[in-house]
Motif scaffolding. Structure first.
Motif, PDB file in Angstrom:
ATOM      1  N   MET A   1       0.849  -1.196   0.000  1.00 32.71           N
ATOM      2  CA  MET A   1       0.000   0.000   0.000  1.00 32.71           C
ATOM      3  C   MET A   1       0.884   1.246   0.000  1.00 32.71           C
ATOM      4  N   ASN A   2       0.624   2.165  -0.924  1.00 32.39           N
ATOM      5  CA  ASN A   2       1.417   3.380  -1.038  1.00 32.39           C
ATOM      6  C   ASN A   2       1.007   4.476  -0.067  1.00 32.39           C
ATOM      7  N   LEU A   3      -0.186   4.371   0.541  1.00 31.19           N
ATOM      8  CA  LEU A   3      -0.695   5.460   1.366  1.00 31.19           C
ATOM      9  C   LEU A   3       0.189   5.656   2.598  1.00 31.19           C
ATOM     10  N   ARG A   4       0.638   6.899   2.812  1.00 30.89           N
ATOM     11  CA  ARG A   4       1.520   7.219   3.927  1.00 30.89           C
ATOM     12  C   ARG A   4       0.754   8.018   4.977  1.00 30.89           C
ATOM     13  N   SER A   5       1.132   7.833   6.255  1.00 36.08           N
ATOM     14  CA  SER A   5       0.517   8.586   7.332  1.00 36.08           C
ATOM     15  C   SER A   5       1.544   8.843   8.419  1.00 36.08           C
ATOM     16  N   SER A   6       1.287   9.862   9.231  1.00 34.02           N
ATOM     17  CA  SER A   6       2.173  10.179  10.358  1.00 34.02           C
ATOM     18  C   SER A   6       1.562   9.695  11.664  1.00 34.02           C
ATOM     19  N   TRP A   7       2.422   9.205  12.560  1.00 35.52           N
ATOM     20  CA  TRP A   7       2.056   8.930  13.938  1.00 35.52           C
ATOM     21  C   TRP A   7       0.967   7.873  14.080  1.00 35.52           C
ATOM     22  N   VAL A   8       1.005   6.872  13.171  1.00 34.59           N
ATOM     23  CA  VAL A   8       0.111   5.723  13.297  1.00 34.59           C
ATOM     24  C   VAL A   8       0.916   4.480  13.644  1.00 34.59           C
ATOM     25  N   ALA A   9       1.938   4.203  12.830  1.00 41.61           N
ATOM     26  CA  ALA A   9       2.756   3.010  13.063  1.00 41.61           C
ATOM     27  C   ALA A   9       3.539   3.139  14.369  1.00 41.61           C
ATOM     28  N   GLU A  10       3.603   2.023  15.110  1.00 41.76           N
ATOM     29  CA  GLU A  10       4.363   2.036  16.372  1.00 41.76           C
ATOM     30  C   GLU A  10       5.858   2.176  16.110  1.00 41.76           C
ATOM     31  N   THR A  11       6.294   1.563  15.032  1.00 43.38           N
ATOM     32  CA  THR A  11       7.699   1.674  14.635  1.00 43.38           C
ATOM     33  C   THR A  11       7.753   1.837  13.125  1.00 43.38           C
ATOM     34  N   GLY A  12       8.855   2.351  12.670  1.00 40.23           N
ATOM     35  CA  GLY A  12       9.076   2.373  11.228  1.00 40.23           C
ATOM     36  C   GLY A  12       8.688   3.652  10.525  1.00 40.23           C
ATOM     37  N   GLN A  13       8.156   4.668  11.249  1.00 38.41           N
ATOM     38  CA  GLN A  13       7.854   5.927  10.553  1.00 38.41           C
ATOM     39  C   GLN A  13       9.163   6.553  10.109  1.00 38.41           C
ATOM     40  N   THR A  14       9.253   6.846   8.828  1.00 37.94           N
ATOM     41  CA  THR A  14      10.487   7.401   8.281  1.00 37.94           C
ATOM     42  C   THR A  14      10.407   8.910   8.199  1.00 37.94           C
ATOM     43  N   ARG A  15      11.558   9.519   8.007  1.00 36.45           N
ATOM     44  CA  ARG A  15      11.581  10.955   7.797  1.00 36.45           C
ATOM     45  C   ARG A  15      10.803  11.327   6.534  1.00 36.45           C
ATOM     46  N   GLU A  16      10.841  10.459   5.540  1.00 36.15           N
ATOM     47  CA  GLU A  16      10.081  10.704   4.303  1.00 36.15           C
ATOM     48  C   GLU A  16       8.584  10.683   4.578  1.00 36.15           C
ATOM     49  N   ASP A  17       8.133   9.715   5.412  1.00 35.16           N
ATOM     50  CA  ASP A  17       6.717   9.680   5.799  1.00 35.16           C
ATOM     51  C   ASP A  17       6.308  11.008   6.434  1.00 35.16           C
ATOM     52  N   THR A  18       7.134  11.500   7.337  1.00 39.08           N
ATOM     53  CA  THR A  18       6.813  12.728   8.053  1.00 39.08           C
ATOM     54  C   THR A  18       6.795  13.920   7.114  1.00 39.08           C
ATOM     55  N   ARG A  19       7.779  14.003   6.216  1.00 38.59           N
ATOM     56  CA  ARG A  19       7.821  15.131   5.277  1.00 38.59           C
ATOM     57  C   ARG A  19       6.621  15.136   4.344  1.00 38.59           C
ATOM     58  N   LEU A  20       6.225  13.945   3.898  1.00 39.33           N
ATOM     59  CA  LEU A  20       5.103  13.860   2.968  1.00 39.33           C
ATOM     60  C   LEU A  20       3.786  14.262   3.611  1.00 39.33           C
ATOM     61  N   THR A  21       3.620  14.011   4.886  1.00 36.50           N
ATOM     62  CA  THR A  21       2.296  14.150   5.500  1.00 36.50           C
ATOM     63  C   THR A  21       2.122  15.394   6.360  1.00 36.50           C
ATOM     64  N   GLN A  22       3.159  16.146   6.630  1.00 36.62           N
ATOM     65  CA  GLN A  22       2.986  17.366   7.420  1.00 36.62           C
ATOM     66  C   GLN A  22       2.574  18.502   6.489  1.00 36.62           C
ATOM     67  N   MET A  23       1.275  18.829   6.527  1.00 42.55           N
ATOM     68  CA  MET A  23       0.724  19.721   5.500  1.00 42.55           C
ATOM     69  C   MET A  23       0.067  20.969   6.067  1.00 42.55           C
ATOM     70  N   GLY A  24      -0.159  21.066   7.353  1.00 42.94           N
ATOM     71  CA  GLY A  24      -0.715  22.274   7.936  1.00 42.94           C
ATOM     72  C   GLY A  24      -2.152  22.563   7.546  1.00 42.94           C
ATOM     73  N   ALA A  25      -2.895  21.584   7.077  1.00 48.15           N
ATOM     74  CA  ALA A  25      -4.296  21.795   6.669  1.00 48.15           C
ATOM     75  C   ALA A  25      -5.205  21.467   7.839  1.00 48.15           C
ATOM     76  N   THR A  26      -5.627  22.466   8.536  1.00 46.75           N
ATOM     77  CA  THR A  26      -6.480  22.259   9.707  1.00 46.75           C
ATOM     78  C   THR A  26      -7.655  23.216   9.646  1.00 46.75           C
ATOM     79  N   ASN A  27      -8.564  22.978   8.748  1.00 47.96           N
ATOM     80  CA  ASN A  27      -9.788  23.769   8.603  1.00 47.96           C
ATOM     81  C   ASN A  27     -10.701  23.461   9.792  1.00 47.96           C
ATOM     82  N   ALA A  28     -10.943  24.438  10.661  1.00 52.70           N
ATOM     83  CA  ALA A  28     -11.609  24.195  11.938  1.00 52.70           C
ATOM     84  C   ALA A  28     -13.006  23.609  11.760  1.00 52.70           C
ATOM     85  N   LEU A  29     -13.333  22.659  12.621  1.00 51.21           N
ATOM     86  CA  LEU A  29     -14.685  22.138  12.747  1.00 51.21           C
ATOM     87  C   LEU A  29     -15.305  22.636  14.041  1.00 51.21           C
TER      88      LEU A  29
END
Length: 396
Positions: A1-29
């Protein structure tokens, strides 16, 4: 599976995972949560939302294109950023032998901390229940619906597969960062705070006033360009827009109306006659119905009235044919017939006559009715009237 996410996997999150997913999109609910949704954008800027676009790749499979999104969990779980850096293929089971079903395609976060069996970000097909009136299953927790897919009875790769042109229902919604103007796609959701803005699919800027989305004037006092087929309400009474067909329109508080109504016109090309020496509004011959028009008085309270007819007197003796008008405001008489205001003819030959008069002290905004009346001065003479017309030009 190509889908990447941050702070889900207990181990193995790479710096690339973090760079790809930190996007600052927080439209308030609300004060704690953000909306789930897809970041807008497309190649070459042609479309509002191309992320996670889905098209068919084979009879029973579809390809989900690359994109970025945020998936909000319950109020204490936080928001999960996800990225699909390359397209992904999803496959659908063959159709049921008796009923259609509707499958739901979602982006989903599985998090063992909140009861899932594994930690993973996935694109899933939630298979629907075949039934006479099928509907999609509810979206699971920590998921973002992308599409509904209708899978017909008995469909399979061997029978031609899913009819992709009609099977897909796009459910994607967009998000932007806090304070950003949201490009609306899909469902229109309530705002989170007064002063939040969104841009609608028909290119209207709207502001959340605490209870509803309100159209924002494109320029206070300016003329708003209208959208073809648009039913967008105005923002304030007295706002103007360039209406369909180039007609200037004014928002009256409930609807768009012509800014400068009129001229009002009605006519009859049928002839008819009368031998009545008192005023009548119908004629013998081909003119059995009354000729009238209604108009709305402008703010100036003035209008120009023009009326006329081709008149001929037939019979013996001398006399005069008269055409006049009676003007009513509802059941109130504004002006009655009067020989002094009428057009007249005293000839056995056809003569076209008309007159132009000023109406004043009208009630602004009130509706008036102008009706044509006729008479002859001699019962031995038929007064014939043809090509009769009424016209009112409001003075704005």
């Amino acid at each position: 599976m190509n889908l990447r996410s941050s702070w889900v996997a207990e181990t193995g999150q790479t710096r690339e995972d973090t760079r790809l997913t930190q996007m600052g999109a927080t439209n308030a609910l609300n004060p704690v949560q953000v909306r789930s949704g897809i970041l807008p954008g497309s190649y070459e800027g042609k479309y509002r939302l191309s992320g996670f676009w889905m098209t068919n790749s084979s009879a029973m499979s579809a390809v989900v294109s690359e994109g970025r999104a945020v998936i909000q969990g319950d109020i204490s779980q936080g928001a999960y950023p996800v990225t699909l850096p390359a397209s992904e293929v999803v496959t659908f089971s063959p159709g049921n032998a008796q009923y259609d079903r509707i499958d739901l395609v979602v982006l989903r976060i599985r998090d063992k901390l909140y009861g899932d069996d594994r930690n993973e970000a996935v694109i899933e097909v939630i298979e629907g229940v075949p039934e006479a009136a099928p509907k999609a299953q509810p979206a699971p927790a920590r998921s973002l619906p992308l599409y509904e897919v209708r899978v017909p009875v008995g469909v399979s790769a061997g029978t031609g597969g899913i009819p992709w042109a009609t099977a897909l229902k796009d459910l994607r919604t967009s998000i932007v960062s806090a304070g950003g103007i949201l490009p609306v796609e899909g469902a229109v959701l309530p705002g989170a705070y007064p002063g939040q803005y969104q841009d609608t699919p028909d290119a209207q800027l709207q502001r959340w006033d605490g209870g509803k989305w309100v159209a924002y004037p494109q320029a206070i006092g300016g003329v708003v360009p209208s959208t073809v087929g648009s039913a967008i309400p105005g923002s304030y009474t007295g706002q103007y827009r360039d209406g369909l067909g180039g007609r200037l329109e004014r928002w009256n508080g409930t609807a768009w109306a012509p800014a400068f109504p009129g001229p009002y016109f009605n006519d009859s090309l049928y002839d008819g006659y009368t031998t009545s020496t008192t005023w009548v509004n119908t004629l013998s011959g081909n003119r059995a119905t009354a000729l009238s028009l209604t108009f709305v008085a402008p703010g100036s309270r003035q209008a120009i009235l023009t009326f006329g007819s081709r008149i001929q007197l037939v019979g013996t003796g001398s006399g005069v044919g008269f055409m006049g008008v009676r003007i009513m405001q509802g059941t109130t008489l504004y002006r009655d017939n009067n020989d002094s205001y009428a057009v007249v003819c005293q000839s056995p030959g056809n003569i076209s006559v008309s007159t132009t008069q000023r109406l004043h002290t009208l009630t602004a905004g009130a509706t008036y009715t102008v009706t044509a009346y006729y008479r002859t001065s001699n019962t031995a003479l038929q007064a014939w009237f043809d090509n009769t017309f009424l016209q009112v030009d409001p003075q704005h």
